[in-house]
Design a protein around this motif. Structure first.
Motif, mmCIF file in Angstrom:
data_model
loop_
_atom_site.group_PDB
_atom_site.id
_atom_site.type_symbol
_atom_site.label_atom_id
_atom_site.label_comp_id
_atom_site.label_asym_id
_atom_site.label_seq_id
_atom_site.Cartn_x
_atom_site.Cartn_y
_atom_site.Cartn_z
ATOM 1 N N LEU A 1 -25.117 -14.168 8.655
ATOM 2 C CA LEU A 1 -23.813 -13.272 8.624
ATOM 3 C C LEU A 1 -23.581 -14.207 9.502
ATOM 4 O O LEU A 1 -22.506 -14.433 9.874
ATOM 5 N N THR A 2 -24.380 -14.687 10.868
ATOM 6 C CA THR A 2 -24.026 -15.726 11.900
ATOM 7 C C THR A 2 -23.224 -17.223 11.065
ATOM 8 O O THR A 2 -22.476 -17.766 11.460
ATOM 9 N N MET A 3 -24.043 -17.120 9.985
ATOM 10 C CA MET A 3 -23.533 -18.899 9.121
ATOM 11 C C MET A 3 -22.239 -18.443 8.241
ATOM 12 O O MET A 3 -21.425 -19.091 8.862
ATOM 13 N N ALA A 4 -22.512 -17.109 8.140
ATOM 14 C CA ALA A 4 -20.972 -16.535 7.397
ATOM 15 C C ALA A 4 -19.729 -16.751 8.068
ATOM 16 O O ALA A 4 -18.642 -17.517 7.923
ATOM 17 N N SER A 5 -20.055 -16.436 9.743
ATOM 18 C CA SER A 5 -19.558 -15.636 10.230
ATOM 19 C C SER A 5 -18.557 -17.046 10.889
ATOM 20 O O SER A 5 -17.451 -17.456 11.433
ATOM 21 N N GLU A 6 -19.667 -17.989 11.207
ATOM 22 C CA GLU A 6 -18.677 -19.238 12.039
ATOM 23 C C GLU A 6 -18.124 -20.327 11.011
ATOM 24 O O GLU A 6 -17.386 -21.184 11.177
ATOM 25 N N PHE A 7 -18.955 -20.391 9.370
ATOM 26 C CA PHE A 7 -17.930 -21.638 8.848
ATOM 27 C C PHE A 7 -16.326 -20.735 8.539
ATOM 28 O O PHE A 7 -16.262 -21.083 8.236
ATOM 29 N N ALA A 8 -16.705 -19.236 8.249
ATOM 30 C CA ALA A 8 -14.845 -18.007 8.296
ATOM 31 C C ALA A 8 -13.994 -19.017 9.924
ATOM 32 O O ALA A 8 -12.741 -19.520 9.160
ATOM 33 N N ARG A 9 -14.665 -18.952 11.417
ATOM 34 C CA ARG A 9 -13.927 -19.319 12.038
ATOM 35 C C ARG A 9 -13.877 -20.757 11.361
ATOM 36 O O ARG A 9 -12.540 -20.834 12.081
ATOM 37 N N TYR A 10 -14.098 -21.526 10.643
ATOM 38 C CA TYR A 10 -13.997 -22.724 10.903
ATOM 39 C C TYR A 10 -12.702 -23.491 9.623
ATOM 40 O O TYR A 10 -12.739 -24.230 9.407
ATOM 41 N N GLY A 11 -13.171 -22.026 8.633
ATOM 42 C CA GLY A 11 -11.682 -21.892 7.582
ATOM 43 C C GLY A 11 -12.183 -22.296 6.753
ATOM 44 O O GLY A 11 -12.161 -22.920 5.814
ATOM 45 N N LEU A 12 -13.840 -22.961 6.275
ATOM 46 C CA LEU A 12 -14.034 -23.476 4.531
ATOM 47 C C LEU A 12 -14.063 -22.136 4.426
ATOM 48 O O LEU A 12 -14.250 -20.365 5.131
ATOM 49 N N SER A 13 -13.819 -21.893 3.293
ATOM 50 C CA SER A 13 -14.155 -20.279 1.796
ATOM 51 C C SER A 13 -16.070 -20.405 1.982
ATOM 52 O O SER A 13 -16.193 -21.114 2.216
ATOM 53 N N GLY B 1 -33.677 -18.554 14.768
ATOM 54 C CA GLY B 1 -32.540 -18.243 13.417
ATOM 55 C C GLY B 1 -30.888 -18.637 13.177
ATOM 56 O O GLY B 1 -30.416 -19.408 12.337
ATOM 57 N N MET B 2 -31.016 -17.594 14.618
ATOM 58 C CA MET B 2 -29.140 -17.360 14.745
ATOM 59 C C MET B 2 -29.000 -18.687 15.389
ATOM 60 O O MET B 2 -27.855 -19.598 14.708
ATOM 61 N N GLN B 3 -30.145 -19.963 16.240
ATOM 62 C CA GLN B 3 -29.926 -20.547 16.830
ATOM 63 C C GLN B 3 -29.182 -21.923 15.879
ATOM 64 O O GLN B 3 -28.891 -23.419 15.515
ATOM 65 N N ASP B 4 -30.479 -21.687 14.711
ATOM 66 C CA ASP B 4 -30.631 -22.599 13.791
ATOM 67 C C ASP B 4 -29.090 -22.433 13.336
ATOM 68 O O ASP B 4 -28.265 -23.844 12.224
ATOM 69 N N ALA B 5 -28.417 -21.694 12.669
ATOM 70 C CA ALA B 5 -27.117 -21.422 12.297
ATOM 71 C C ALA B 5 -26.079 -22.250 13.356
ATOM 72 O O ALA B 5 -25.119 -22.506 13.127
ATOM 73 N N PHE B 6 -25.985 -21.944 14.519
ATOM 74 C CA PHE B 6 -25.031 -22.015 15.817
ATOM 75 C C PHE B 6 -24.977 -23.790 15.452
ATOM 76 O O PHE B 6 -23.980 -24.926 15.203
ATOM 77 N N ASN B 7 -25.873 -24.356 15.019
ATOM 78 C CA ASN B 7 -26.333 -25.955 15.458
ATOM 79 C C ASN B 7 -26.107 -26.566 13.907
ATOM 80 O O ASN B 7 -24.944 -27.740 13.936
ATOM 81 N N LEU B 8 -25.876 -25.858 12.502
ATOM 82 C CA LEU B 8 -25.717 -26.707 11.804
ATOM 83 C C LEU B 8 -24.143 -26.059 11.308
ATOM 84 O O LEU B 8 -23.388 -27.141 10.410
ATOM 85 N N THR B 9 -23.433 -24.787 11.512
ATOM 86 C CA THR B 9 -22.318 -24.482 10.936
ATOM 87 C C THR B 9 -21.502 -25.849 11.721
ATOM 88 O O THR B 9 -19.942 -26.651 10.982
ATOM 89 N N TRP B 10 -20.803 -26.579 12.502
ATOM 90 C CA TRP B 10 -20.264 -27.111 13.300
ATOM 91 C C TRP B 10 -20.337 -28.790 12.926
ATOM 92 O O TRP B 10 -19.411 -29.024 12.349
ATOM 93 N N LYS B 11 -21.537 -29.243 12.232
ATOM 94 C CA LYS B 11 -21.568 -29.971 11.587
ATOM 95 C C LYS B 11 -21.114 -30.040 10.198
ATOM 96 O O LYS B 11 -20.631 -30.897 9.619
ATOM 97 N N LEU B 12 -21.366 -28.985 9.802
ATOM 98 C CA LEU B 12 -20.841 -29.444 8.084
ATOM 99 C C LEU B 12 -19.872 -28.624 8.143
ATOM 100 O O LEU B 12 -19.025 -29.085 7.014
#
Length: 500
Positions: free
Chosen positions: A15-27, A305-316
């Motif tokens: 859910l953290t991953m999905a929220s961050e990707f959505a915030r950045y405008g990714l589908s 695990g949530m910090q894994d998500a914060f680390n990956l999402t901005w890069k991807l």
């Protein structure tokens, strides 16, 4: 229609991953085989660093979690009536000077509500069953509740699907580690007679450990070891504990005077300590329990695990939006996060081993040494920062400049200082780096050249005569002397060549 990112698993990490990707405008599409989010407390701690990163997700995002939880300001270790050690979370170098006790069910609820603001919803009873990497993405198969199958395509796939991850299994990534040869009881239960303000209390006893975690009102989490196991992996090899079992452990190992009330959840479990070597293969990544599982000592598994998500999402996000090439950004995900999980495994493993140490002489030496060491203020301050994960950094990251050095104590890879009344770095609808520098002699072309990667306005420097470039996840990318704009351009050209 091709999706930018498919996420398998709708727990806190997914859910953290999905929220961050959505915030950045990714589908983004997020699927989970379960019928609903968990109704159990499960993981129940949010540490300061996780709250700092949550605060980037939207204005006052962390406040919503704080309102739903309980602040505990101390962690105590007792032996009988003696205090062995005490970590005061008011010493943490963060504005979140407490441990936030919040049931995983509440964490998931708040993340789901946040995700819904982007018109994205977790698809329940939808299980990822197969996938295959293609030339420009990942083709996948999901199975619905009625047994029907659906095929789809995504540019990237992330496995946040837990310790029994289908994604990790399909990647043939070995889960290195072991299962501890001891059984544990868990109880979420209402108690009376607990003294003092809300705190995490650990009781070292001749029979083992008793851990007491406060939740809302009279509700507490109890964890205790209950003897050696047969070595079989997984839960269920002992009957679940009864309320009477819990009371006996409380009477034997606790401070006395605590009485059990209505139980919410009673269970037995065993402890696995495992991780994969690499969190990525091509266009597929693993995160959270799919990449690493830990002893619950320290309550840091979900946070990691949530910090894994914060680390990956901005890069991807930068790669997916065509602003940066895949490397070294995507290479840095596993390079940065895998060592963090390795250190956590070592820390929690040692903490667990110390807490269940058997033998009167060994326990006496343990208690004496721990009391002596934890009696020093610098040690307890460090302990508080370690527990709160404020001390996590990426000193060996491939994103750190190879020829630059720390200036005025701000080192590349370290968590950047966070100042009051200043928006968190990385907030907003796009991942951007922040410059902390005097701008009076800044070349006008710099912000124009990197306008898609840099915040529009430099921020006040951390110290006189210094210049720092901070990543979208709040870690220092570059630290140099004031006016060294060439170093900034060299950094961005070296790691983000498509921006030049």
């Amino acid at each position: 229609m091709k999706t930018d990112v498919l996420i398998a698993g709708a727990g806190p990490v997914g859910l953290t991953m999905a929220s961050e990707f959505a915030r950045y405008g990714l589908s983004v599409r997020i699927v989970d085989k379960n019928t609903q989010r968990t109704d159990k407390s499960k993981a129940l701690v949010l540490w300061a660093r996780t709250l700092e990163l949550i605060d980037r997700m939207s204005p006052n995002a962390a406040d919503r979690f704080i309102q739903a939880g309980l602040k505990a300001e101390s962690v105590y270790i007792f032996s009988g009536n003696d205090t062995i050690g005490h970590a005061d979370m008011k010493e943490v170098d963060s504005k979140y000077k407490f441990v936030l006790m919040i049931a995983q069910s509440e964490t998931e609820r708040l993340l789901e509500e946040h995700l819904a603001t982007f018109n994205v919803k977790a698809e329940r009873q939808t299980e990822l069953t197969d996938f295959k990497e293609t030339a420009d993405g990942v083709s996948y198969v999901v199975k619905h509740a009625d047994g029907s199958e659906e095929t789809g395509e995504a540019s990237w796939l992330i496995g946040a699907d837990g310790a029994h991850s289908i994604v990790r299994h399909k990647l043939n990534k070995e889960f290195h580690g072991s299962t501890l040869l001891s059984d544990w009881m868990l109880a979420d239960i209402h108690l009376t007679g607990v003294q003092g303000p809300p705190a995490i209390n650990l009781y070292w006893h001749a029979d083992g450990i008793l851990a007491l975690f406060p939740l809302q009102g009279t509700r507490y989490r109890i964890i205790a070891n209950v003897g050696e196991s047969s070595g079989s992996i997984g839960e269920g090899h002992r009957p679940d504990p009864t309320v009477e079992d819990i009371q006996r452990v409380l009477d034997a190992r606790g401070p006395g005077g605590i009485k059990t009330g209505d139980p919410v959840w009673l269970s037995n479990f065993s402890i696995n300590e495992r991780k994969v070597d690499d969190y990525r293969l091509g266009r597929v990544f693993v995160a959270g329990d799919a990449a690493h599982v830990h002893s619950p000592a320290g309550g840091q598994g979900m946070n990691t695990g949530m910090q894994d998500a914060f680390n990956l999402t901005w890069k991807l996000a930068l790669v997916s939006r065509g602003l940066c090439p895949p490397e070294p950004l995507l290479l840095s995900y596993s390079a940065e996060r895998s060592p963090v999980a390795k250190l956590l495994l070592e820390f929690t493993g040692k903490a667990t081993a110390a807490s269940v140490l058997q033998g009167g002489v060994k326990q006496y030496i343990r208690n004496h040494v721990a009391s002596l060491v934890l009696g020093f203020s610098p040690v307890t301050h460090t302990m508080s920062n370690v527990l709160s994960e404020i001390s996590i950094g990426y000193s060996d990251s491939p994103l750190n400049p190879q020829t630059q050095h720390a200036h005025n104590g701000v080192k590349p890879g370290k968590r950047a200082p966070i100042r009051d009344n200043e928006p968190p770095v990385g907030s907003g609808d796009a991942p951007r780096f922040a410059l902390f520098a005097e701008s009076n002699n800044m070349p006008a072309s710099l912000l124009q050249k990197y306008n898609s990667l840099l915040e529009a306005t430099p921020r006040t420097p951390f110290s006189p005569d210094s210049l720092a470039l901070v990543r979208p996840d709040g870690y220092v990318a570059l630290s140099t002397k004031s006016g060294d704009w060439k170093a900034v351009e060299t950094y961005l050209n070296q790691f983000l060549p498509k921006a030049s």
